[in-house]
Design a protein around this motif. Structure first.
Motif, PDB file in Angstrom:
ATOM      1  N   ARG A 108       0.596  -1.360  -0.106  1.00 45.89           N
ATOM      2  CA  ARG A 108       0.167   0.638   0.274  1.00 45.89           C
ATOM      3  C   ARG A 108       0.861   1.682   0.054  1.00 45.89           C
ATOM      4  O   ARG A 108       0.554   2.407  -0.520  1.00 45.89           O
ATOM      5  N   GLU A 109       2.111   1.470   0.948  1.00 48.08           N
ATOM      6  CA  GLU A 109       3.017   2.275   1.153  1.00 48.08           C
ATOM      7  C   GLU A 109       3.732   2.611  -0.841  1.00 48.08           C
ATOM      8  O   GLU A 109       3.406   3.728  -0.862  1.00 48.08           O
ATOM      9  N   ALA A 110       3.727   1.523  -1.111  1.00 45.49           N
ATOM     10  CA  ALA A 110       4.576   1.894  -2.474  1.00 45.49           C
ATOM     11  C   ALA A 110       3.794   2.199  -3.757  1.00 45.49           C
ATOM     12  O   ALA A 110       3.760   2.926  -4.392  1.00 45.49           O
ATOM     13  N   GLY A 111       2.915   2.192  -3.043  1.00 46.47           N
ATOM     14  CA  GLY A 111       1.006   2.568  -4.659  1.00 46.47           C
ATOM     15  C   GLY A 111       1.205   3.741  -4.186  1.00 46.47           C
ATOM     16  O   GLY A 111       1.392   4.198  -4.949  1.00 46.47           O
ATOM     17  N   GLU A 112       1.365   4.283  -2.662  1.00 48.14           N
ATOM     18  CA  GLU A 112       1.130   5.562  -2.126  1.00 48.14           C
ATOM     19  C   GLU A 112       1.875   7.262  -3.249  1.00 48.14           C
ATOM     20  O   GLU A 112       2.090   8.246  -3.819  1.00 48.14           O
ATOM     21  N   GLN A 113       2.987   5.952  -2.716  1.00 45.38           N
ATOM     22  CA  GLN A 113       4.295   6.520  -3.698  1.00 45.38           C
ATOM     23  C   GLN A 113       4.033   6.683  -5.016  1.00 45.38           C
ATOM     24  O   GLN A 113       5.058   7.930  -5.409  1.00 45.38           O
ATOM     25  N   LEU A 114       4.459   5.797  -5.760  1.00 49.88           N
ATOM     26  CA  LEU A 114       4.136   5.917  -6.630  1.00 49.88           C
ATOM     27  C   LEU A 114       3.298   6.956  -7.675  1.00 49.88           C
ATOM     28  O   LEU A 114       3.317   7.326  -8.125  1.00 49.88           O
ATOM     29  N   ARG A 115       1.843   6.738  -6.824  1.00 58.30           N
ATOM     30  CA  ARG A 115       0.899   7.370  -6.958  1.00 58.30           C
ATOM     31  C   ARG A 115       1.199   9.519  -7.190  1.00 58.30           C
ATOM     32  O   ARG A 115       0.982  10.411  -7.713  1.00 58.30           O
ATOM     33  N   ALA A 116       1.909   9.797  -5.913  1.00 60.68           N
ATOM     34  CA  ALA A 116       2.974  10.903  -5.271  1.00 60.68           C
ATOM     35  C   ALA A 116       3.822  10.807  -6.163  1.00 60.68           C
ATOM     36  O   ALA A 116       4.322  12.374  -6.312  1.00 60.68           O
ATOM     37  N   GLY A 117       4.679  10.469  -7.079  1.00 61.36           N
ATOM     38  CA  GLY A 117       5.970  10.184  -8.028  1.00 61.36           C
ATOM     39  C   GLY A 117       7.592  10.413  -7.093  1.00 61.36           C
ATOM     40  O   GLY A 117       8.149  10.621  -7.760  1.00 61.36           O
ATOM     41  N   ALA A 118       7.051  10.000  -6.564  1.00 60.89           N
ATOM     42  CA  ALA A 118       7.870   9.828  -5.102  1.00 60.89           C
ATOM     43  C   ALA A 118       8.734   8.486  -5.052  1.00 60.89           C
ATOM     44  O   ALA A 118       8.992   7.681  -4.681  1.00 60.89           O
ATOM     45  N   TRP A 119      10.370   8.379  -6.495  1.00 65.59           N
ATOM     46  CA  TRP A 119      10.280   7.719  -7.074  1.00 65.59           C
ATOM     47  C   TRP A 119      11.436   6.963  -6.119  1.00 65.59           C
ATOM     48  O   TRP A 119      11.519   5.247  -6.421  1.00 65.59           O
ATOM     49  N   SER A 120      12.044   7.474  -5.629  1.00 73.17           N
ATOM     50  CA  SER A 120      13.107   6.546  -4.901  1.00 73.17           C
ATOM     51  C   SER A 120      12.451   5.815  -3.874  1.00 73.17           C
ATOM     52  O   SER A 120      12.863   5.202  -3.265  1.00 73.17           O
ATOM     53  N   VAL A 122       9.368   4.549  -3.670  1.00 71.91           N
ATOM     54  CA  VAL A 122       9.381   3.583  -4.412  1.00 71.91           C
ATOM     55  C   VAL A 122       9.670   2.494  -4.544  1.00 71.91           C
ATOM     56  O   VAL A 122       9.471   1.346  -4.130  1.00 71.91           O
ATOM     57  N   GLU A 123      11.954   2.523  -5.012  1.00 72.65           N
ATOM     58  CA  GLU A 123      12.390   1.822  -5.095  1.00 72.65           C
ATOM     59  C   GLU A 123      12.395   1.324  -3.942  1.00 72.65           C
ATOM     60  O   GLU A 123      12.972  -0.063  -3.629  1.00 72.65           O
ATOM     61  N   ASP A 124      12.558   2.075  -2.859  1.00 74.79           N
ATOM     62  CA  ASP A 124      13.028   1.559  -1.409  1.00 74.79           C
ATOM     63  C   ASP A 124      11.882   0.559  -0.526  1.00 74.79           C
ATOM     64  O   ASP A 124      11.916  -0.627  -0.226  1.00 74.79           O
ATOM     65  N   ALA A 129       9.885  -4.437   0.928  1.00 75.53           N
ATOM     66  CA  ALA A 129       8.499  -5.718   0.341  1.00 75.53           C
ATOM     67  C   ALA A 129       9.192  -6.874   0.016  1.00 75.53           C
ATOM     68  O   ALA A 129       8.315  -8.717   0.317  1.00 75.53           O
ATOM     69  N   LEU A 130      10.038  -7.434  -1.089  1.00 74.77           N
ATOM     70  CA  LEU A 130      10.349  -8.348  -1.474  1.00 74.77           C
ATOM     71  C   LEU A 130      11.225  -8.314  -0.976  1.00 74.77           C
ATOM     72  O   LEU A 130      11.150  -9.989  -1.260  1.00 74.77           O
ATOM     73  N   GLY A 131      11.558  -8.589  -0.069  1.00 69.08           N
ATOM     74  CA  GLY A 131      13.169  -8.979   0.952  1.00 69.08           C
ATOM     75  C   GLY A 131      12.387  -9.587   1.132  1.00 69.08           C
ATOM     76  O   GLY A 131      13.102 -10.315   1.962  1.00 69.08           O
ATOM     77  N   PHE A 164       6.206  -2.089  -9.976  1.00 70.17           N
ATOM     78  CA  PHE A 164       5.946  -0.716  -9.468  1.00 70.17           C
ATOM     79  C   PHE A 164       8.075  -0.649  -8.821  1.00 70.17           C
ATOM     80  O   PHE A 164       7.953   0.724  -9.138  1.00 70.17           O
ATOM     81  N   ARG A 165       8.123  -1.190  -8.658  1.00 69.10           N
ATOM     82  CA  ARG A 165      10.130  -1.301  -8.591  1.00 69.10           C
ATOM     83  C   ARG A 165      10.494  -1.066  -9.973  1.00 69.10           C
ATOM     84  O   ARG A 165      11.792   0.014 -10.928  1.00 69.10           O
ATOM     85  N   PHE A 166      10.613  -1.914 -11.412  1.00 72.32           N
ATOM     86  CA  PHE A 166      10.555  -1.774 -12.576  1.00 72.32           C
ATOM     87  C   PHE A 166      10.599   0.107 -12.757  1.00 72.32           C
ATOM     88  O   PHE A 166      11.479   0.363 -13.456  1.00 72.32           O
ATOM     89  N   GLU A 167       9.390   0.259 -12.362  1.00 68.40           N
ATOM     90  CA  GLU A 167       8.513   1.546 -13.035  1.00 68.40           C
ATOM     91  C   GLU A 167       9.373   2.484 -12.516  1.00 68.40           C
ATOM     92  O   GLU A 167      10.465   3.682 -13.015  1.00 68.40           O
ATOM     93  N   ALA A 168      10.011   2.664 -11.889  1.00 68.07           N
ATOM     94  CA  ALA A 168      11.033   3.773 -10.240  1.00 68.07           C
ATOM     95  C   ALA A 168      12.215   3.210 -10.978  1.00 68.07           C
ATOM     96  O   ALA A 168      12.338   4.544 -11.284  1.00 68.07           O
TER      97      ALA A 168
END
Length: 254
Positions: A108-120, A122-124, A129-131, A164-168
């Motif tokens: 959910r956090e990554a989705g919110e960051q992506l919609r805000a364009g906060a790419w760094s 999103v990457e973090d 999450a994937l870890g 999300f990760r690849f888009e970032a």
């Protein structure tokens, strides 16, 4: 108390080491209670899951025995969290102590960051999450009923995190590291159009325009052969941009 379900079922011991859970019925029981943490789960629902839709006669008494064994396998201060509560049992565990709950929160956090364009960010967040994903969730929990209920959603979220990760990474100009990862993903998920679009874009940006166009033709053939459909708007837009020499901006994922 901490639990991991994104892979084999494990619980942390008193020394802080992750340990497997003994007993196939205890693993199913614990996994079910964790996935419904802090909520009473009925005896009937637990029995359906533990015996994969075919509970034996007198299952309520047998289930009670499995609950007792599970309590004994937990640390003393934690066993008290497993309580009888009508219409069945409940396991009181904060969301922060269960990896699936942390995984969904980070999604959910990554989705919110992506919609805000906060790419760094999103990457973090997607990396964190994937870890948590060690292997197929509930890998040693032998309940087909539980797997059919839980696995599709978790796998959907994992693929969304990868998108999300690849888009970032594309937005941050890390195209050169993406090509082999995306090539592996489209081989495993050949009908996942967004991965194809991201592969095409990363190939084009790294100077492999011919390979990018080949990737489009391959994806288009798979979609037509398997689904009887042409590529969707995003793939078409990326394909047209490669032909015209433009650099498209991805639409934001939902």
């Amino acid at each position: 108390m901490r639990f991991r379900l994104l892979g084999p079922l494990e619980v942390v011991d008193i020394a802080g080491r992750w340990q497997p859970v003994a007993g196939p019925r205890q693993r199913i029981l614990l996994a079910t209670l964790l996935l419904h943490s802090n909520t009473p789960v009925s005896v009937d629902q637990l029995a359906e899951t533990v015996w994969d839709g075919v509970p034996p006669a007198g299952y309520a008494q047998t289930l009670r025995s499995h609950v007792m064994r599970l309590r004994r396998s937990l640390q003393e201060q934690d066993a008290a969290r497993l309580q009888a509560r009508a219409p069945g049992y409940t396991l009181e565990v904060p969301d922060s102590e269960i990896d699936t709950h942390r995984f969904e929160r980070l999604c959910r956090e990554a989705g919110e960051q992506l919609r805000a364009g906060a790419w760094s960010e999103v990457e973090d967040t997607t990396e964190r999450a994937l870890g948590l994903w060690r292997a197929q969730p509930l890998l040693d929990v032998s309940s087909q009923l539980l797997s059919r209920t839980v696995l599709p959603r978790l796998e959907y979220l994992r693929l969304q995190l990868l998108e999300f990760r690849f888009e970032a990474a594309l937005r941050l100009g890390r195209d050169h590291v993406l090509v082999p990862q995306l090539q592996s993903l489209v081989a495993v998920h050949p009908l996942h159009e967004r991965f194809h679009a991201q592969l095409m874009l990363s190939l084009s940006r790294t100077g492999h325009r011919v390979e990018a166009l080949d990737a489009y033709r391959t994806a288009r053939r798979i979609l037509i052969d398997e689904l009887g459909v042409e590529p969707g708007p995003e793939m078409a837009r990326v394909h047209q941009s490669i032909l015209s020499g433009d650099d498209p901006v991805f639409g934001r994922a939902a």
